[in-house]
Write an enzyme that holds these catalytic residues in place. Structure first.
Site, mmCIF file in Angstrom:
data_model
loop_
_atom_site.group_PDB
_atom_site.id
_atom_site.type_symbol
_atom_site.label_atom_id
_atom_site.label_comp_id
_atom_site.label_asym_id
_atom_site.label_seq_id
_atom_site.Cartn_x
_atom_site.Cartn_y
_atom_site.Cartn_z
ATOM 1 N N LYS A 122 -8.763 -2.121 0.465
ATOM 2 C CA LYS A 122 -8.701 -1.264 1.647
ATOM 3 C C LYS A 122 -9.469 0.044 1.460
ATOM 4 O O LYS A 122 -9.887 0.658 2.441
ATOM 5 C CB LYS A 122 -7.244 -0.975 2.008
ATOM 6 C CG LYS A 122 -6.518 -2.201 2.561
ATOM 7 C CD LYS A 122 -7.257 -2.854 3.727
ATOM 8 C CE LYS A 122 -6.476 -4.006 4.329
ATOM 9 N NZ LYS A 122 -7.248 -4.740 5.363
ATOM 10 N N ASP A 124 -10.356 -10.984 7.387
ATOM 11 C CA ASP A 124 -9.705 -9.680 7.485
ATOM 12 C C ASP A 124 -10.586 -8.505 7.919
ATOM 13 O O ASP A 124 -10.113 -7.635 8.628
ATOM 14 C CB ASP A 124 -9.069 -9.336 6.134
ATOM 15 C CG ASP A 124 -8.071 -8.199 6.227
ATOM 16 O OD1 ASP A 124 -7.262 -8.187 7.178
ATOM 17 O OD2 ASP A 124 -8.099 -7.318 5.362
ATOM 18 N N ARG A 143 0.821 -1.197 0.000
ATOM 19 C CA ARG A 143 0.000 0.000 0.000
ATOM 20 C C ARG A 143 0.865 1.261 0.000
ATOM 21 O O ARG A 143 1.883 1.333 0.673
ATOM 22 C CB ARG A 143 -0.917 0.028 1.227
ATOM 23 C CG ARG A 143 -2.041 -0.992 1.182
ATOM 24 C CD ARG A 143 -2.943 -0.871 2.401
ATOM 25 N NE ARG A 143 -2.209 -1.206 3.626
ATOM 26 C CZ ARG A 143 -1.764 -0.319 4.499
ATOM 27 N NH1 ARG A 143 -1.952 0.978 4.293
ATOM 28 N NH2 ARG A 143 -1.126 -0.707 5.584
ATOM 29 N N HIS A 159 -10.843 -4.389 11.798
ATOM 30 C CA HIS A 159 -9.775 -5.016 11.023
ATOM 31 C C HIS A 159 -9.420 -6.309 11.739
ATOM 32 O O HIS A 159 -8.480 -6.374 12.540
ATOM 33 C CB HIS A 159 -8.567 -4.079 10.950
ATOM 34 C CG HIS A 159 -7.499 -4.559 10.026
ATOM 35 N ND1 HIS A 159 -6.158 -4.350 10.252
ATOM 36 C CD2 HIS A 159 -7.564 -5.243 8.860
ATOM 37 C CE1 HIS A 159 -5.450 -4.880 9.273
ATOM 38 N NE2 HIS A 159 -6.282 -5.429 8.424
ATOM 39 N N SER A 216 -1.322 -6.591 9.206
ATOM 40 C CA SER A 216 -0.759 -7.547 8.265
ATOM 41 C C SER A 216 0.498 -8.187 8.845
ATOM 42 O O SER A 216 1.359 -7.504 9.402
ATOM 43 C CB SER A 216 -0.418 -6.839 6.950
ATOM 44 O OG SER A 216 0.226 -7.708 6.074
ATOM 45 N N ARG A 224 1.082 -12.107 -2.226
ATOM 46 C CA ARG A 224 -0.325 -12.236 -1.821
ATOM 47 C C ARG A 224 -1.077 -13.235 -2.689
ATOM 48 O O ARG A 224 -0.745 -13.449 -3.853
ATOM 49 C CB ARG A 224 -1.020 -10.879 -1.945
ATOM 50 C CG ARG A 224 -0.511 -9.820 -0.975
ATOM 51 C CD ARG A 224 -1.182 -9.943 0.360
ATOM 52 N NE ARG A 224 -0.637 -9.012 1.343
ATOM 53 C CZ ARG A 224 -1.184 -8.815 2.532
ATOM 54 N NH1 ARG A 224 -2.285 -9.465 2.867
ATOM 55 N NH2 ARG A 224 -0.640 -7.979 3.381
ATOM 56 N N LYS A 266 -3.597 -12.967 11.394
ATOM 57 C CA LYS A 266 -5.068 -12.967 11.322
ATOM 58 C C LYS A 266 -5.594 -14.047 10.383
ATOM 59 O O LYS A 266 -6.492 -14.812 10.730
ATOM 60 C CB LYS A 266 -5.594 -11.613 10.812
ATOM 61 C CG LYS A 266 -5.596 -10.499 11.776
ATOM 62 C CD LYS A 266 -6.445 -9.346 11.311
ATOM 63 C CE LYS A 266 -6.392 -9.035 9.840
ATOM 64 N NZ LYS A 266 -5.047 -8.734 9.335
ATOM 65 N N THR A 267 -5.031 -14.097 9.184
ATOM 66 C CA THR A 267 -5.508 -15.054 8.189
ATOM 67 C C THR A 267 -5.126 -16.477 8.580
ATOM 68 O O THR A 267 -5.949 -17.390 8.569
ATOM 69 C CB THR A 267 -4.932 -14.712 6.806
ATOM 70 O OG1 THR A 267 -5.398 -13.423 6.415
ATOM 71 C CG2 THR A 267 -5.356 -15.724 5.768
#
Length: 548
Positions: free
Chosen positions: A215, A271, A73, A234, A252, A337, A256-257
């Site tokens: 996002k 997410d 990003r 988030h 990130s 990704r 989390k994933t």
């Protein structure tokens, strides 16, 4: 072929308008376009992608896309238009930089000119699985693979009729070929991510990193949902066989994933979620997993998705002859990704909705190597750590990050995407935690035995065992010791985890170095929280660490 400027007939051209909405692009002032491809299915988008040379096909069918100069990003290039309808509600600062309305208008006018004669792809979709709170969003892209990404990530209309009568309440224009001119557009550089809540429009230019699309929708939802009393988060979410759900907050790279994709629990989403009076709901319909170093044994479900038709792999290194991918290579970026539909995960909850959570997990990747692997927080400590959002940013997730993890405090574990002041989200979290009796845990997925470069990353096997014990109630009433610096309770024992893991100080070769590093981190917490003290209850401000 960057765009179809040669006016060639493309594979899906005859089907381009089959799912066209009656409410078209003319209402946006987009005119003299060569062709608009409306709501193409994944198979047709594959044909367009290959015809246009935008990506390759890898072993077993995923698309391999290269995002160019931006592999993460461009956080410094994001701006929100400062206008009357939202100005008083926006938390202005480094995450939400203001843009003047006339600057936005001029930028959009130049973008309209750029698009003349070009092809565009449209995906009409929704943000939010709960019908009471979903937002109709139109994703307009210059690249066919971005359209496939949007189709993976967001919730699709259920019928031809629903597509026909679709009217967007927000539109995202993702046009990587368009560059802002700083001297004219008053932008920091040629890249721009500009949101206008009054015009219900977002412009993304000069970046092909698909995460900006995802996002931007999340940022919009972070603005709208709290105004309806819904906590936007988030976080990932899953539900156990006993019917109780859990939330996993984290930036990130914190897990989390990975940690939410537990084969023994149903995956609500990986997410972004909302927590309403109806329960928890996924904002998306897909996953956007970081895949660097992905291991088939440790993360079998996500690993399997990297070998499926319909998955989009960003910046993943591959052998051009065999088309086999190398998930261990960071030659392009560490922020590799995979985008894939949620239902690629075998135990996905197809409704993308779940009951009110009984467990809230705050994930931190502690590069200092001093935080315990798991701690139970009081409600006040939960809000303190939620507002603080401590973690270490890992290489690649944002432009400008080096290889060393960077200690950071990201409010609500998602500061770059929060529009309101963090206290707004924290108050919503407080009310919902107390109303529904949720327990909060702090989990460190970072280092132990020393800081980054000296210690080692906490074993994912141990992290999973700790989480399973917490979520299954095995740590209820467990003997704990009180952390001397942060004051939270750390279990002394946990099934399937060596006792030594629960005492990070004992894993350091030098106890004095550990103490000094821990107190230094605590001082960073205290200094960071000063900017929030005026907006939060005194008991929350008092729930932080003590170094005296």
């Amino acid at each position: 072929m960057p765009n179809n400027l040669l006016n060639l007939k493309t594979p899906a051209e005859d089907q381009a308008a089959v799912l066209k909405a009656d409410y078209g692009l003319a209402q946006l002032g987009l005119s003299n376009l060569r062709k608009v491809y409306w709501n193409l299915p994944t198979e047709a988008l594959y044909e367009e992608v290959i015809f246009r040379g935008e990506a390759r096909i890898s072993h077993q069918g995923p698309l391999l896309a290269d995002t160019g100069q931006h592999t993460g990003r461009a956080a410094a290039d994001k701006a929100i238009v400062r206008e009357g309808t939202s100005e008083a509600k926006v938390w202005w600062g480094p995450y939400n930089r203001p843009m003047a309305p006339d600057t936005f208008d001029a930028l959009f006018a130049r973008l309209q000119g750029y698009l003349q004669g070009r092809d565009l792809f449209v995906q009409d979709c929704y943000g939010g699985a709960d019908p009471d709170y979903r937002l109709p969003v139109r994703i307009v892209t210059e690249l066919a693979w971005h359209s496939a990404f949007a189709r993976n990530m967001f919730i699709k209309p259920a019928s031809t009729e629903e597509y026909k009568r679709f009217v967007p309440e927000f539109t995202i224009l993702a046009i990587p070929g368009f560059q802002a001119t700083p001297s004219i557009d008053q932008t920091p550089g040629p890249t721009t991510i500009a949101l206008n809540f009054d015009q219900k429009l977002c412009l993304i230019g000069n970046t092909a990193y698909a995460g900006e699309i995802k996002k931007s929708v999340f940022t919009v939802m972070n603005h709208l949902l709290p105004l309806q009393g819904v906590l936007s988060m988030h976080c990932s979410a899953n539900v156990g066989k006993d019917g109780t759900s859990a939330l996993f907050f984290g930036l990130s790279g914190t897990g989390k994933t990975t940690l939410s994709a537990d084969p023994t629990r149903g995956l609500i989403g990986d997410d972004e979620h909302g927590w309403s009076d109806n329960g928890v709901f996924n904002i998306e319909d897909g996953c956007y997993a970081k895949v660097i170093g992905l291991n088939a044994q440790a993360e079998p479900q996500i690993h399997a998705c990297t070998r499926r038709f319909g998955t989009i792999l960003e910046n993943v290194v591959y052998d051009p002859a065999s088309r086999r991918i190398d998930l261990d290579s960071d030659a392009r970026t560490e922020n590799t990704r995979a985008s894939y539909p949620l239902d690629f995960i075998e135990n996905a909850v197809l409704s993308k909705m779940g009951p009110h959570p009984k467990h809230i997990v705050l994930l931190t990747c502690d590069a200092s190597g001093v935080m315990p692997p798991l701690a139970r927080l009081s409600p006040e400590q939960a809000l303190y750590h939620f507002i603080s959002g401590y973690t270490s940013k890992l290489a690649g997730t944002e432009a400008g990050l080096g290889r060393e993890p960077e200690i950071t405090f990201s409010p609500c574990f998602g500061g770059p995407f929060m529009v309101h002041h963090p206290a707004v989200y924290a108050e919503l979290l407080r009310r919902k935690m107390l109303r529904h009796g949720a327990t909060c845990w702090l989990v460190n997925t970072g280092w132990t035995g020393g800081p980054y470069g000296v210690g080692k990353r906490i074993s994912i096997k141990h992290t999973r065992a700790l989480l399973n014990a917490a979520l299954e109630g095995k740590l209820d009433g467990a003997a704990c010791y009180r952390d001397p610096v942060f004051g939270f309770d750390v279990p002394k024992h946990c099934p399937d985890v060596p006792d030594g893991v629960m005492y990070p100080a004992e894993s350091w070769p030098d106890r004095a170095q550990y103490e000094a590093r821990y107190r230094s981190l605590a001082a960073r917490f205290i200094e960071n929280f000063k900017k929030f003290e005026a907006e939060v209850a005194p008991e929350v401000a008092a729930a932080g660490p003590r170094v005296g």
